[in-house]
Design a protein around this motif. Structure first.
Motif, short mmCIF file in Angstrom:
data_model
loop_
_atom_site.label_atom_id
_atom_site.label_comp_id
_atom_site.label_asym_id
_atom_site.label_seq_id
_atom_site.Cartn_x
_atom_site.Cartn_y
_atom_site.Cartn_z
N VAL A 1 -22.01 -6.15 3.96
CA VAL A 1 -21.69 -4.75 4.18
C VAL A 1 -20.39 -4.38 3.46
O VAL A 1 -19.47 -5.20 3.36
CB VAL A 1 -21.59 -4.45 5.70
N ARG A 2 -20.31 -3.17 2.95
CA ARG A 2 -19.09 -2.66 2.33
C ARG A 2 -18.17 -2.20 3.46
O ARG A 2 -18.50 -1.27 4.20
CB ARG A 2 -19.43 -1.50 1.40
N LEU A 3 -17.02 -2.85 3.59
CA LEU A 3 -16.14 -2.64 4.74
C LEU A 3 -14.96 -1.75 4.37
O LEU A 3 -14.24 -2.03 3.40
CB LEU A 3 -15.64 -3.99 5.26
N TYR A 4 -14.77 -0.68 5.13
CA TYR A 4 -13.64 0.24 4.95
C TYR A 4 -12.72 0.11 6.17
O TYR A 4 -13.11 0.47 7.28
CB TYR A 4 -14.12 1.68 4.80
N LEU A 5 -11.53 -0.40 5.97
CA LEU A 5 -10.56 -0.57 7.04
C LEU A 5 -9.53 0.54 6.94
O LEU A 5 -8.75 0.60 5.98
CB LEU A 5 -9.87 -1.94 6.93
N VAL A 6 -9.51 1.42 7.94
CA VAL A 6 -8.64 2.60 7.90
C VAL A 6 -7.34 2.29 8.64
O VAL A 6 -7.36 1.95 9.83
CB VAL A 6 -9.33 3.82 8.52
N CYS A 7 -6.22 2.39 7.92
CA CYS A 7 -4.89 2.16 8.50
C CYS A 7 -4.18 3.50 8.65
O CYS A 7 -3.99 4.20 7.66
CB CYS A 7 -4.06 1.25 7.60
N HIS A 8 -3.79 3.83 9.85
CA HIS A 8 -3.11 5.10 10.10
C HIS A 8 -1.60 4.90 10.01
O HIS A 8 -0.85 5.22 10.95
CB HIS A 8 -3.55 5.66 11.45
N GLN A 9 -1.18 4.33 8.90
CA GLN A 9 0.22 4.11 8.60
C GLN A 9 0.34 3.91 7.09
O GLN A 9 -0.67 3.72 6.42
CB GLN A 9 0.77 2.89 9.37
N PRO A 10 1.56 3.95 6.53
CA PRO A 10 1.69 3.95 5.07
C PRO A 10 1.38 2.63 4.39
O PRO A 10 1.19 2.59 3.18
CB PRO A 10 3.14 4.37 4.83
N GLN A 11 1.32 1.53 5.14
CA GLN A 11 1.04 0.24 4.53
C GLN A 11 0.33 -0.65 5.54
O GLN A 11 0.37 -0.38 6.75
CB GLN A 11 2.34 -0.43 4.06
N PRO A 12 -0.36 -1.70 5.07
CA PRO A 12 -1.07 -2.57 6.02
C PRO A 12 -0.10 -3.25 6.98
O PRO A 12 1.05 -3.52 6.63
CB PRO A 12 -1.76 -3.61 5.11
N SER A 13 -0.56 -3.52 8.17
CA SER A 13 0.25 -4.30 9.11
C SER A 13 0.37 -5.72 8.58
O SER A 13 -0.42 -6.17 7.73
CB SER A 13 -0.41 -4.31 10.49
N ALA A 14 1.36 -6.45 9.08
CA ALA A 14 1.54 -7.84 8.64
C ALA A 14 0.30 -8.68 8.97
O ALA A 14 -0.11 -9.54 8.19
CB ALA A 14 2.79 -8.43 9.31
N VAL A 15 -0.32 -8.41 10.13
CA VAL A 15 -1.51 -9.15 10.54
C VAL A 15 -2.67 -8.87 9.60
O VAL A 15 -3.39 -9.77 9.16
CB VAL A 15 -1.89 -8.79 12.00
N LEU A 16 -2.85 -7.59 9.25
CA LEU A 16 -3.92 -7.22 8.33
C LEU A 16 -3.67 -7.80 6.94
O LEU A 16 -4.59 -8.32 6.29
CB LEU A 16 -4.06 -5.70 8.26
N GLU A 17 -2.44 -7.73 6.49
CA GLU A 17 -2.12 -8.24 5.16
C GLU A 17 -2.38 -9.75 5.09
O GLU A 17 -2.91 -10.26 4.10
CB GLU A 17 -0.65 -7.95 4.84
N GLN A 18 -2.06 -10.46 6.18
CA GLN A 18 -2.31 -11.89 6.23
C GLN A 18 -3.81 -12.18 6.23
O GLN A 18 -4.27 -13.10 5.56
CB GLN A 18 -1.64 -12.50 7.47
N THR B 1 -17.28 1.61 8.38
CA THR B 1 -15.92 2.13 8.44
C THR B 1 -15.32 1.82 9.80
O THR B 1 -15.93 2.13 10.83
CB THR B 1 -15.90 3.66 8.20
N VAL B 2 -14.15 1.19 9.81
CA VAL B 2 -13.48 0.84 11.07
C VAL B 2 -12.15 1.58 11.12
O VAL B 2 -11.26 1.37 10.28
CB VAL B 2 -13.25 -0.68 11.17
N LEU B 3 -12.02 2.47 12.08
CA LEU B 3 -10.79 3.22 12.27
C LEU B 3 -9.75 2.36 12.98
O LEU B 3 -10.08 1.40 13.68
CB LEU B 3 -11.07 4.49 13.07
N ARG B 4 -8.46 2.72 12.80
CA ARG B 4 -7.34 2.06 13.47
C ARG B 4 -7.32 0.56 13.23
O ARG B 4 -7.01 -0.24 14.12
CB ARG B 4 -7.34 2.36 14.97
N ALA B 5 -7.63 0.16 12.00
CA ALA B 5 -7.67 -1.26 11.66
C ALA B 5 -6.30 -1.91 11.72
O ALA B 5 -6.19 -3.13 11.89
CB ALA B 5 -8.27 -1.44 10.27
N HIS B 6 -5.23 -1.12 11.60
CA HIS B 6 -3.88 -1.69 11.65
C HIS B 6 -3.51 -2.19 13.04
O HIS B 6 -2.51 -2.90 13.21
CB HIS B 6 -2.85 -0.65 11.18
N LEU B 7 -4.31 -1.83 14.05
CA LEU B 7 -4.03 -2.27 15.42
C LEU B 7 -4.84 -3.50 15.82
O LEU B 7 -4.66 -4.02 16.92
CB LEU B 7 -4.34 -1.13 16.40
N LEU B 8 -5.73 -3.96 14.96
CA LEU B 8 -6.60 -5.08 15.31
C LEU B 8 -5.84 -6.39 15.30
O LEU B 8 -4.92 -6.60 14.49
CB LEU B 8 -7.78 -5.16 14.34
#
Length: 323
Positions: A107-124, A83-90
Motif C-alpha cells: 500500500v502507498r502510505l501517507y503519514l501526516v505530521c501536524h508539525q513542521p518536521q518529523p518527530s524524532a521517533v518517526l525520523e528513526q 493515509t494516517v493522520l497525526r503520525a507524529h504522535l505514534l
C-alpha cells in the motif's frame, strides 16, 4: 510519503477524510487520541475499513491477529493508498507495525505530521525505508487530483433488524465427508447448476451485514454457502489454491460424486472481496496454499459456528409457516 501540515489545518483533515473510500482503493485512518497502543492503531484501521472491533477469539493484548487481518482486508478490494493522520504522535512500535503493514501489502502510505518536521521517533522509524516529503497543500486537497478523489455518495443506512430468508441455506447442514482431490472440474454452468441469484437489494443487504465482521473466514464461509447452495461438508473441501486469484471462481470437491461432483462455481462481485480476504489471511499468516480456505489460520477460539454466525446476522433458511 511524509506529509507536513504544521498548522493542523482543518481543511486538510477534511480533505483526507473525504478521500476515504476503501472500495475505490483509498483509506484514511484517524488514530485514537492519547494512546500509543499498536493494537489500538490496528483496531483504528479495521474500524476505518468498516469492520467491527474489538476482535473476538484472540488474546486480548495480542496485536498480531489484528494487524494480519488488517493487511488481508487491505489486499482484498484492494486498497492502494492509506493515509494516517497525526503520525507524529505514534509510538515507535506503532510505526514499526504500520511500516510492516506497508511492506506486506504494498500500500502507498501517507503519514501526516501536524508539525513542521518529523518527530524524532518517526525520523528513526524511517531510517531504513525510502520516503518522500510533501506539503499538505499539494497532497491533502480535493482540487487538482488526477483522477479527482470524489467523496463517497451517501447511502441510506441498511436495516439489520429484519430477517433475510435465503433458500440456498436449506442445503447447509451435512455430515458427509468429501476429501479434496486433484481434479480438473467443469464449471457449474457446464454441469447445468444454477443456484438462484439474489435480487440486487437482497444481495446489497447481505453484503452489508457480512462486511461488518473482521473475521474474513466467517464472512467468506457464509457468503460461499449463500451463493453456491451447497453443504458445509462440500464447502470444507475448498483450499486456498481452489480460489481464483481475482476471487471470481471457487472449486469445491466431491471425488466420490455423492452430490454433484467436483465443480468450479462462479463468485458474484459482492462476495469476491470476502473470499479474497480469507485467502490473503492464510497467505500472510502461514504462506500455505493447501490449507482449508474457511479455517482460521490465526487460531481464534470461541467463534460461532456457521449457522450461529448466520443467525447472529439474522440470515436464515425460509421458515415453515405457522398454522
Amino acid at each position: 510519503m511524509v506529509v507536513f501540515d504544521p498548522g493542523d489545518d482543518v481543511l486538510h483533515t477534511r480533505a483526507a477524510l473525504a478521500m476515504h473510500h476503501p472500495a475505490a482503493g483509498r483509506a484514511t485512518v484517524h488514530p485514537t487520541p492519547s494512546t500509543d497502543s499498536t493494537l489500538a492503531l490496528a483496531h483504528n484501521l479495521l474500524d476505518a475499513l468498516g469492520k467491527t472491533t474489538p476482535l473476538t477469539g484472540y488474546r486480548a493484548n495480542d496485536p498480531t491477529p489484528a494487524w494480519t487481518l488488517a493487511a488481508a482486508w487491505l489486499l482484498a478490494p484492494p486498497v492502494t493508498r492509506l493515509t494516517v493522520l497525526r503520525a507524529h504522535l505514534l509510538s515507535a512500535r506503532a510505526l514499526h507495525d504500520l511500516l510492516a503493514l506497508r511492506a506486506r501489502t504494498g500500500v502507498r502510505l501517507y503519514l501526516v505530521c501536524h508539525q513542521p518536521q518529523p518527530s524524532a521517533v518517526l525520523e528513526q522509524a524511517l531510517t531504513r525505508t525510502g520516503y518522500d516529503m510533501a506539503d499538505a497543500d499539494a497532497v491533502l486537497s480535493l482540487d487538482g487530483q488526477n483522477p479527482p478523489h470524489a467523496p463517497r455518495p451517501r447511502q441510506a443506512a441498511a436495516d439489520t433488524s429484519e430477517w433475510i430468508s435465503l433458500p440456498t441455506l436449506t442445503r447447509l447442514t451435512s455430515y458427509e465427508s468429501s476429501p479434496a482431490c486433484a481434479c480438473s472440474p467443469p464449471t457449474a454452468a457446464q454441469r447445468g447448476l444454477h443456484p438462484p441469484a439474489l435480487p440486487l437489494h437482497i444481495a446489497t443487504q447481505v453484503a452489508h451485514r457480512l462486511n461488518r465482521t473482521a473475521h474474513p473466514h466467517l464472512a467468506a464461509h457464509l457468503a460461499a454457502a449463500i451463493v453456491m447452495a451447497v453443504s458445509t461438508s462440500q464447502l470444507d473441501t475448498a483450499r486456498v489454491l481452489d480460489l481464483a486469484l481475482d476471487g471470481t471462481a471457487l472449486t469445491l470437491h466431491d471425488r466420490h460424486n455423492v452430490r454433484q461432483g467436483c465443480t468450479t462455481h462462479p463468485v458474484p462481485t459482492w462476495a469476491q472481496p470476502l473470499l479474497r480476504a480469507t485467502a490473503f489471511t492464510h497467505l500472510l499468516a502461514t504462506g500455505e496454499r493447501s490449507s482449508r480456505l474457511f479455517a482460521d489460520p490465526l487460531g481464534a477460539c470461541g467463534l460461532p459456528s456457521l449457522t450461529d454466525f448466520a443467525e447472529h446476522l439474522r440470515i436464515r433458511p425460509p421458515q415453515p409457516r405457522l398454522r
